[in-house]
Design a protein around this motif. Structure first.
Motif, PDB file in Angstrom:
ATOM      1  N   GLY A   1       0.808  -1.208   0.000  1.00 59.83           N
ATOM      2  CA  GLY A   1       0.000   0.000   0.000  1.00 59.83           C
ATOM      3  C   GLY A   1       0.840   1.257   0.000  1.00 59.83           C
ATOM      4  O   GLY A   1       0.561   2.219  -0.742  1.00 59.83           O
TER       5      GLY A   1
ATOM      6  N   ALA B   1      -1.725   3.013   1.609  1.00 57.52           N
ATOM      7  CA  ALA B   1      -1.548   3.817   0.398  1.00 57.52           C
ATOM      8  C   ALA B   1      -1.782   5.292   0.693  1.00 57.52           C
ATOM      9  O   ALA B   1      -1.033   6.163   0.228  1.00 57.52           O
ATOM     10  CB  ALA B   1      -2.497   3.336  -0.695  1.00 57.52           C
TER      11      ALA B   1
ATOM     12  N   PHE C   1      -4.040  -2.329   2.862  1.00 57.69           N
ATOM     13  CA  PHE C   1      -3.445  -1.791   1.642  1.00 57.69           C
ATOM     14  C   PHE C   1      -3.949  -0.371   1.378  1.00 57.69           C
ATOM     15  O   PHE C   1      -3.155   0.538   1.092  1.00 57.69           O
ATOM     16  CB  PHE C   1      -3.785  -2.712   0.464  1.00 57.69           C
ATOM     17  N   VAL C   2      -5.257  -0.168   1.487  1.00 57.74           N
ATOM     18  CA  VAL C   2      -5.838   1.153   1.213  1.00 57.74           C
ATOM     19  C   VAL C   2      -5.331   2.186   2.205  1.00 57.74           C
ATOM     20  O   VAL C   2      -4.910   3.291   1.827  1.00 57.74           O
ATOM     21  CB  VAL C   2      -7.373   1.068   1.245  1.00 57.74           C
TER      22      VAL C   2
END
Length: 742
Positions: free
Chosen positions: A280, A346, A342-343
């Motif tokens: 991410g 990121a 992951f989001v």
């Protein structure tokens, strides 16, 4: 072949702008060994210095400190006029590879004289061992950014591209380590593979440097001057970089606790979590690279507004991971929820290259200035790990910590509110309002969090916890009927009654059947205190030393009358420490009996207490005729390892008793001991009660299974039979960690 074709393209044209993809590829590959080293080195050092929270914090902090200092060194090197930066990068990679090749041997040699050291000495020894390689690792990003800025004239594009490539390499390494390398190659094989990769990267970098020098492409060294007015002054940028690192690592500590609990502390879980987290971060940095290349080259105030927006909404998304995970796991495997990480990563990962782009001019000082921004980020990350993992988790609940980190994200975004353009201001304010609503709803969102996250393969979904104890050493939960879960996995019951054996307490009472006079006893692991209560009340025991890694159990035991008195027993001394480290720190202590009700054999770090090396350490602490008695949870590898290291062994259900002296099972003595055994003055077996007399006979019948071929959990078995039956199984070592990754 990739690099050769790129070099051919460079030679074919004297006017084309050099391709950046060979550099991205090299930095991607260099990220792979870096994370392999981190996983293996930390694991190796945990074996030496313990897995208690103090040792873990020291090792992680020293690792990150070396990276931060290395970034300063790389920044200094980048300012030297005429220095072949790509060649220096290649030399650094080769240096890391050379150290990696001998690293485990070095660690083991140092361990011979430093194992069991105090916390300050542990910090010193760890720093000395990790300083050289981490300095080299930390120096590479500023060096290559300085090199890239000469090509692109864009700081955000350079930092974002390189940071993304390197971090993607690290993410891939985490996943490969979890699925393949740690299982197939162990610690030493994984490190040797990483060292070979470093050598390949270093040699390729030198090859590319030589071809580039022959071509003498002027675009690589064109001078760049200061760009437009920076969106952020340098000092606020340092503060934001540090704050972003603090928030990111703080949330990583929260997420690690959540996923450790929901997985039952499977070792691969951390590597996979870290892989998605780094993936991410890399994706966020890649997004920034493209954005800076296309829309933010003029460094407009859109950059500051975007940073503020990302920080606020990253906080909102990260806060929702815990309730989101709790809502999902009753319906899907926890692995399916890693995209949440992951989001969030990121959003957080995009901020570092954006802050660098907003505060650093694309000139000859870019590498040097980036080193300070990078150092601030690393120091913030180390502080986040320390403050959240070491301080706050000992004082606050996970809900409170998440709310605190959410507030920090809003505060960081608010700092940039005056510099943001209108659209960004609206997004920051809307995100801040959402954060306030989430904080107000947090009691409901986090309600019965650990009941929802409990590892479900062996247990029902309708458990309600009567007690939840959260400390920096882990989470202990107890159901209303006294079932204990440590870190999400079964850890026993509050029960000492052999007539109503709900927790296999017969295994504790079995000691008097094979050991005639255990006087001085060591117990590694306290848990519910049930085993300690039984052992401490044996008539012949004069002193029981208990080493427990999580002090949270000391808060629980007084609440249960059947075990509460054990902590006040004058025979009993409780020490809060890692069991293996305590043994190393007390080489002169000898015992008649060492007992470990070891946790499930597939959990993280459990092979530290099942390996051949640990059993060799235990042997030095046994008196003549002494016995080591421990739970193998019926792992065939653990059973064979114990029966191989010691010449004499006896399996008692899923426990194994091992000794350098012959072990004899005396049914008559065991019957006499059980018949007169008392806790708090009360007989365990009332001779006038037919049901209890029948139960006594049932317990004693366990000895009769020695004359049969039974190998099930409700039997006893001699070591000779174990060795024949389990021949060919893998022996557990510190290096292969056989019971964990398999």
């Amino acid at each position: 072949m990739f690099l050769v074709s790129e070099v051919a393209q460079l030679q074919a044209s004297s006017v084309a702008k050099p391709s950046v993809w060979p550099y991205y590829f090299l930095f991607f590959v260099s990220g792979f060994p870096a994370l392999i080293y981190q996983i293996v080195w930390q694991r190796a050092l945990f074996t030496i210095y313990g897995v208690n929270i103090e040792s873990v914090t020291i090792i992680v902090t020293m690792f990150m400190l070396g990276l931060g200092l290395g970034s300063l060194g790389g920044g200094r090197l980048s300012k030297i006029t005429g220095l072949p930066l790509l060649g220096v990068f290649g030399a650094i990679e080769i240096g890391i590879g050379l150290f990696g090749a001998i690293s485990l041997l070095l660690f083991h040699r140092v361990a011979l004289v430093t194992a069991g050291a105090s916390a300050p000495k542990t910090a010193l020894f760890t720093m000395c061992m990790l300083l050289f390689p981490t300095l080299l690792m930390g120096s590479t990003l500023p060096l290559l950014v300085a090199h890239f800025v000469r090509i692109t004239g864009n700081v955000g594009e350079s930092v974002g591209g390189l940071y993304a490539g390197n971090t993607f390499g690290s993410a891939v390494a985490c996943v490969i380590a979890a699925v393949f390398t740690m299982r197939l190659f162990g610690e030493s094989g994984s490190v040797q593979m990483a060292a070979a990769t470093n050598m390949m990267v270093g040699g390729s970098a030198w090859l590319l440097h030589i071809f580039r020098a022959r071509r003498a492409e002027p675009a690589l060294d064109r001078p760049t001057g200061p760009g437009a007015s920076r969106a952020l002054a340098f000092s606020p940028a340092l503060m934001l970089s540090a704050l972003t690192g603090f928030i990111a690592l703080g949330y990583e500590m929260v997420w690690y606790r959540l996923y450790s609990f929901v997985s039952g502390t499977v070792p691969a879980c951390f590597a996979l979590l870290l892989g998605f987290y780094l993936g991410g971060v890399a994706y966020g940095a890649l997004f920034v690279r493209d954005l800076c290349h296309q829309k933010l080259r003029d460094n407009s105030e859109r950059t500051a507004g975007l940073v503020g927006t990302l920080l606020v909404w990253a906080g909102v998304a990260s806060f929702l991971v815990a309730p989101g995970l709790a809502a999902a796991v009753p319906y899907v495997p926890y692995l399916f929820t890693f995209p949440l990480i992951f989001v969030c990563a990121a959003l957080l990962g995009a901020t570092f290259p954006l802050v660098s782009h907003a505060a650093i001019d694309p000139n000859s000082q870019a590498g040097s200035k980036l080193s300070y921004v990078y150092l601030a980020n690393i120091l913030g990350s180390a502080s986040g790990s320390f403050v959240v993992g070491f301080v706050l988790m000992d004082r606050w609940s996970l809900r409170t910590i998440s709310s605190f980190l959410l507030g920090l994200g809003v505060m960081a975004g608010a700092i940039l509110l005056p510099r943001a353009h209108r659209r960004a201001k609206q997004l920051i304010l809307f995100g801040s309002a959402a954060a306030v609503v989430l904080a107000l709803l947090s009691p409901w969102l986090f309600s019965q969090l650990y009941e929802k996250l409990l590892y479900k393969e062996q247990y029902t979904r309708d458990i309600v916890f009567g007690h939840v104890v959260e400390t920096r050493s882990g989470v202990i939960t107890v159901t209303q009927d006294g079932v204990v879960f440590g870190g999400g996995a079964y850890d026993g019951r509050f029960n000492t009654d052999l007539n109503h054996d709900t927790n296999g307490i017969v295994r504790a009472f079995a000691v008097s059947g094979f050991h005639p006079h255990p006087s001085e006893v060591l117990m590694i692991g306290l848990s519910s205190g049930s085993w300690a209560q039984v052992i401490a009340n044996f008539p012949g025991v004069t002193h029981l030393t208990i080493v427990e890694i999580n002090p949270g159990y000391l808060d629980l035991i007084p609440r249960y009358p059947n075990v509460a008195s054990v902590l006040a027993n004058p025979k009993v001394q409780v020490v809060i420490d890692d069991g293996r480290r305590w043994l190393a720190r007390n080489p002169g202590r000898k015992f008649d009996l060492i007992v470990m009700n070891t946790t499930i054999h597939w959990r993280a770090n459990v092979s530290n207490l099942l390996s051949m090396e640990f059993l060799a350490l235990v042997r030095t602490h046994l008196k003549p005729g002494g016995v080591h008695y421990y739970n193998t949870t019926l792992s065939e590898e653990a059973l064979l390892t114990g029966a191989t290291v010691f010449p004499h062994s006896l399996r008692v259900m899923n426990f194994l008793a091992v000794s350098d002296s012959p072990i004899q099972v005396d049914r008559r003595r065991w019957e006499q001991e059980l018949s007169r055994y008392r806790i708090a003055g009360k007989l365990m077996f009332d001779p006038g009660d037919p049901a209890q007399s029948s139960r006594l006979g049932e317990v004693l019948s366990l000895v009769d299974t020695l004359r049969t071929d039974r190998t099930d959990e409700m039997s006893m078995e001699w070591g000779d039979s174990l060795r024949r039956r389990l021949q060919g199984r893998q022996l557990v070592t510190d290096d292969n960690m056989a019971t964990e990754w398999h």
